[in-house]
Motif scaffolding. Structure first.
Motif, PDB file in Angstrom:
ATOM      1  N   ARG A  62      16.926  -2.278  -3.090  1.00 21.41           N
ATOM      2  CA  ARG A  62      15.580  -1.722  -3.160  1.00 21.41           C
ATOM      3  C   ARG A  62      15.027  -1.947  -4.564  1.00 21.41           C
ATOM      4  N   ILE A  63      13.833  -2.544  -4.646  1.00 18.16           N
ATOM      5  CA  ILE A  63      13.249  -2.778  -5.966  1.00 18.16           C
ATOM      6  C   ILE A  63      11.991  -1.943  -6.177  1.00 18.16           C
ATOM      7  N   GLY A  64      11.502  -1.350  -5.107  1.00 20.39           N
ATOM      8  CA  GLY A  64      10.345  -0.472  -5.233  1.00 20.39           C
ATOM      9  C   GLY A  64      10.561   0.733  -4.332  1.00 20.39           C
ATOM     10  N   ALA A  65      10.443   1.936  -4.918  1.00 21.50           N
ATOM     11  CA  ALA A  65      10.685   3.143  -4.124  1.00 21.50           C
ATOM     12  C   ALA A  65       9.371   3.657  -3.574  1.00 21.50           C
ATOM     13  N   ALA A  66       9.418   4.088  -2.324  1.00 25.18           N
ATOM     14  CA  ALA A  66       8.214   4.608  -1.676  1.00 25.18           C
ATOM     15  C   ALA A  66       7.621   5.738  -2.509  1.00 25.18           C
ATOM     16  N   ASP A  67       6.315   5.720  -2.669  1.00 26.05           N
ATOM     17  CA  ASP A  67       5.621   6.745  -3.442  1.00 26.05           C
ATOM     18  C   ASP A  67       5.034   7.756  -2.464  1.00 26.05           C
ATOM     19  N   GLY A  68       5.765   8.813  -2.244  1.00 28.72           N
ATOM     20  CA  GLY A  68       5.320   9.798  -1.272  1.00 28.72           C
ATOM     21  C   GLY A  68       5.652   9.342   0.140  1.00 28.72           C
ATOM     22  N   ASN A  69       5.225  10.117   1.097  1.00 32.50           N
ATOM     23  CA  ASN A  69       5.611   9.794   2.469  1.00 32.50           C
ATOM     24  C   ASN A  69       4.747   8.695   3.057  1.00 32.50           C
ATOM     25  N   LEU A  70       3.468   8.647   2.664  1.00 28.92           N
ATOM     26  CA  LEU A  70       2.610   7.571   3.148  1.00 28.92           C
ATOM     27  C   LEU A  70       2.782   6.380   2.217  1.00 28.92           C
ATOM     28  N   SER A  71       3.881   5.695   2.373  1.00 27.31           N
ATOM     29  CA  SER A  71       4.221   4.564   1.523  1.00 27.31           C
ATOM     30  C   SER A  71       5.486   3.986   2.116  1.00 27.31           C
ATOM     31  N   SER A  72       5.892   2.822   1.611  1.00 28.38           N
ATOM     32  CA  SER A  72       7.071   2.199   2.177  1.00 28.38           C
ATOM     33  C   SER A  72       7.782   1.419   1.085  1.00 28.38           C
ATOM     34  N   ALA A  73       9.116   1.418   1.129  1.00 29.29           N
ATOM     35  CA  ALA A  73       9.882   0.790   0.061  1.00 29.29           C
ATOM     36  C   ALA A  73       9.799  -0.734   0.146  1.00 29.29           C
ATOM     37  N   VAL A  74      10.174  -1.378  -0.961  1.00 29.76           N
ATOM     38  CA  VAL A  74      10.167  -2.840  -1.039  1.00 29.76           C
ATOM     39  C   VAL A  74      11.538  -3.270  -1.551  1.00 29.76           C
ATOM     40  N   HIS A  75      12.026  -4.419  -1.077  1.00 33.43           N
ATOM     41  CA  HIS A  75      13.384  -4.859  -1.397  1.00 33.43           C
ATOM     42  C   HIS A  75      13.408  -6.289  -1.912  1.00 33.43           C
ATOM     43  N   ALA A  76      14.503  -6.609  -2.607  1.00 31.15           N
ATOM     44  CA  ALA A  76      14.713  -7.982  -3.051  1.00 31.15           C
ATOM     45  C   ALA A  76      15.110  -8.802  -1.822  1.00 31.15           C
TER      46      ALA A  76
END
Ligand code: SF4
Ligand code: SF4
Ligand code: SF4
Ligand code: SF4
Lengths: 561, 183
Positions: A62-76
């Protein structure tokens, strides 16, 4: 079993142009030199970066953590070294930048440790959090975080789960190929969603120009032996793949203006999303790649399994773009948006890279006046009156456009497609929508500012009053004290009639003296515990000081000077 | 003839009474016009209009003491809205009150700030935080860009920076171009 299908209002039948890209299977893409992974790829909050330049990342990390619940993580999407975390041009018409992680692949494509989840034992909330952290979003193009849609309504269960395999937009065949090749896994994802939503039945809608996909999905359903799942062939008519339109066709439910399908017990997901959900729940693999159609002005239109972050031109090269290529469009010819550059990255929303040239997409004939023929209203699948909305958008009368339900417009492009006056109606609607949003933001800012301004005034008023009260109390106390000690006569008169300047100076001096006193009062708190003898001495000193100080004390009226 | 007259008079009286009653019963509190005008003003609270804040200006407009073209932050669109609301003629922004500028926020050069608190007192919306002799900073989200904090700063460490456009605030242009045509 024959099920009754319904018709949605309007719609058009553009040339589909899908045959050429479905002749070959989905192809892998060699690793590019560089992956640029935007952190903000879904609807909702901007994920925070979790890596720094120089970090080594593994595939799936995981390279980006979801910011709050209305959001979604991003990965390498592959293993390698983080070269930079910087704002980079994103695949958006505006050509603006967004914070992105630049990864230089090491070529090993090595998986990191995967977070697994026990699907059977996990609670629905845990599953939703897991999907959020796996970065699963709607792959139909809207990129809405899927975990938020996987909530059964108030009743705790859903009536119908609609799976969107219609893929109505010309040129795009990524869902078609995915259904042909990965039907079984997709079906497992559908079962998982069905379980989470407690859906009574599942309807998979596939346009009748994809018989192979339909057959593959039906075979998978039979093989799985699951009950209450049906794959249905629906008439090819653009935009049958719009959520509201597909729901209408499959269930007959007409979702009214301004309402959501969940209010009617129906939820809709794309087939690609179902596949990613399976991948995440079953194998613990976050959303790292997606199927992308490359079509248009190329030698061999084809579907590719593309890692998120791959530059678009890297993929297009494989298909052999013609030399007269002048643009990439993300999405199809009806709803797609022009890309600001050729090397923008493929993101979760990229279902198709449509390669354009002046010959393939000639500049449209000039816009002519609206003749109010009503063709657009006949074609509008959302049952709107585009010519009215156009009229008011053109006049920038945004309030009126909203009265005509501008926000129910799905920007499908049917109206522009049929308009005999070649009016780019959708462009007007997009313009109006963004203007309205901007105004709403301004209005909100103004309201906060008004509140804060009023609060500040209130606070100042209160502080002034408190100060005045304090001063009054103090003045009263001093006067009492002075009266009690029978002030030496002759002292007051000198201060009673001061000239303007004297009075002011006297005031300032008094203030300074008071400040000094205050300081003295606050500082030696240890006097409280002194012996009676010392205290008596101090009282005597105080009395003397009060007598001395008395002349400088201005009488209240002089305060006006 | 006489009956007709009587009937008409009767109706007139009845309706008049009805209207009178309604105007008492449905009386609106406060001055709705001022509220409506205030809702159009941008609430920057900058005082460029010559009044100490937007609400006083709204009061003055409602009272007919001020022109509708004195608010630079509201710009042309604001004037148009006021003209619509009040049924007055549109006028271009009066130059003596200032010019329309791109929306900005104030930024404090935190290395230079001496913590004098003068800017805090000047800010109409309490968008500056800091204590005496401590470095101050501006909450960008609350700053209205009124520029009132610039003048009081004794070390000139506050500057206005235009707000950069992001994808969330980006707007589609008014259509003058066309990008696609279905094949
Ligand atoms: S189709 Fe075009 S010309 Fe006809 S009413 Fe609609 S906008 Fe006007
Ligand atoms: S773009 Fe909007 S207005 Fe035009 S046909 Fe589609 S939904 Fe209707
Ligand atoms: S000029 Fe406009 S924004 Fe500034 S105080 Fe006056 S009304 Fe408010
Ligand atoms: S920080 Fe400065 S520019 Fe911003 S609102 Fe406060 S006084 Fe105005």
């Amino acid at each position: 079993m024959l099920r009754k299908l319904f018709k949605f209002h309007g719609g058009v039948k553009p040339q589909t142009n899908k045959e050429r890209s479905t002749t070959a299977p989905i192809a892998p893409v060699p690793l590019p030199d560089r992956l640029v992974i935007p952190l903000h790829q879904s609807v909702g909050g901007h994920p925070r970066p979790l890596v720094q330049p120089g970090d080594r990342v593994f595939k799936g990390q995981r390279i980006g953590a979801a910011d709050g619940n209305l959001s979604s993580a991003v990965h390498a999407s592959t293993s390698g070294i983080v070269r930079d975390v910087l704002p980079a041009v994103m695949p958006h018409t505006s050509g603006l930048t967004t914070l992105s992680v630049v990864i230089e692949p090491d070529g090993e494509d090595r998986w990191g440790e995967l977070e697994r989840i026990n699907v059977r034992a996990a609670t629905p909330d845990e599953l939703r959090d897991y999907l959020r952290d796996a970065g699963v979003v709607g792959l139909g193009g809207a990129v809405f975080p899927s975990h938020l849609k996987l909530k059964p309504g108030k009743e705790g269960r859903l009536d119908t789960l609609v799976i969107n395999g219609a893929e109505c937009e010309p040129f795009i065949t990524c869902d078609d190929m995915l259904m042909r090749e990965r039907a079984a896994d997709m079906l497992k994802g559908i079962s998982a969603m069905r379980h989470m939503l407690q859906a009574r039945e599942v309807l998979i809608g596939i346009e009748d120009n994809k018989p192979e996909a339909l057959a593959a999905v039906q075979a998978a359903i039979t093989a799985s032996g699951e009950q209450g799942i049906e794959a249905l062939s629906i008439p090819t008519r653009y935009p049958a793949g719009g959520a509201k339109q597909l729901i209408r066709v499959l269930t007959g439910i007409e979702v009214p203006h301004g309402r959501r399908s969940t209010d009617f017990g129906v939820q809709c997901f794309n087939v690609g999303t179902a596949y990613s959900i399976h991948d995440a729940l079953e194998h613990g693999r976050p959303l790292l790649s997606r199927v992308v159609t490359v079509a248009g002005n190329v030698d061999t239109p084809r579907n590719y399994d593309v890692l998120i972050g791959t530059p678009m031109d890297h993929v297009v090269r494989l298909a052999g773009a013609h030399p007269d290529t002048d643009r990439y469009i993300m999405g199809g010819p009806m709803m797609g948006v022009r890309m600001p550059a050729f090397d923008v990255p493929v993101v979760k929303a990229t279902n198709c890279i449509l390669v354009g040239s002046p010959a393939l997409f000639p500049p449209p004939p000039p816009e002519m006046p609206c003749i109010r023929c009503g063709e657009c209203a006949k074609a509008c699948p959302a049952d709107l009156a585009p010519f009215e909305m156009y009229w008011f958008s053109r006049a920038k009368n945004f309030g009126k456009t909203q009265e005509y339900h501008l926000f129910d417009c799905i920007e499908c492009g049917c109206c522009s497609f049929v308009c005999p006056s070649h009016i780019p109606l959708v462009d007007y609607f997009r313009f109006s929508k963004s203007e309205i949003w901007a105004r709403e933001r301004e209005k909100e800012a103004a309201d906060t500012a008004r509140e804060r301004f009023e609060f500040k005034n209130l606070r100042q008023e209160r502080e002034k009053q408190e100060k005045a009260e304090k001063l009054a109390a103090k003045a009263a106390a001093t006067r009492e004290k002075v009266a009690g000690e029978a002030a030496p006569p002759g002292a007051t008169p000198t201060a009673a009639k001061p000239t303007g300047g004297d009075a002011k100076r006297a005031l300032i001096e008094a203030a300074m003296e008071k400040a000094r006193q205050q300081k003295a009062q606050i500082a030696p708190k240890n006097t409280d515990a002194s012996t009676p003898g010392v205290q008596a001495e101090m009282a005597a000193i105080d009395a003397r000081r009060a007598a001395l100080e008395q002349p400088t004390e201005p009488p209240p009226p002089a305060g006006q000077a | 003839m006489l009956t007709a007259l009587l009937v008409m008079t009767g109706i007139a009286l009845l309706l008049g009474a009805g209207l009178g009653f309604a105007s008492i019963k449905f009386k609106v509190e406060g001055d709705p016009l001022v509220d409506k005008i205030d809702a159009i003003l941008p609430q920057t609270q900058c005082g460029q209009c010559g009044f100490p804040g937007c609400r006083p200006y709204a009061n003055a407009i409602a009272g007919g003491e001020a022109e509708i073209n004195q608010c630079p932050p509201g710009g042309e669109e604001g004037i148009r809205k006021l003209a619509d609301l009040l049924g007055r003629e549109f006028k271009p922004l009066s130059e003596e009150h200032g010019v329309e500028k791109p929306k900005s926020v104030a930024v404090i050069d935190e290395a230079t700030c001496i913590g004098c608190t003068l800017c805090i007192q000047a800010c109409p919306v309490d968008a500056i935080v800091g204590a005496a002799k401590q470095m101050h900073t501006i909450i960008a989200a609350d700053c209205t860009g009124c520029e009132l904090c610039l003048a009081p700063c004794p070390v000139d460490c506050i500057a206005m920076e235009p707000i950069a456009e992001t994808v969330d605030t980006w707007k589609w242009r008014y259509p003058v171009f066309q990008i696609k045509q279905a094949a």
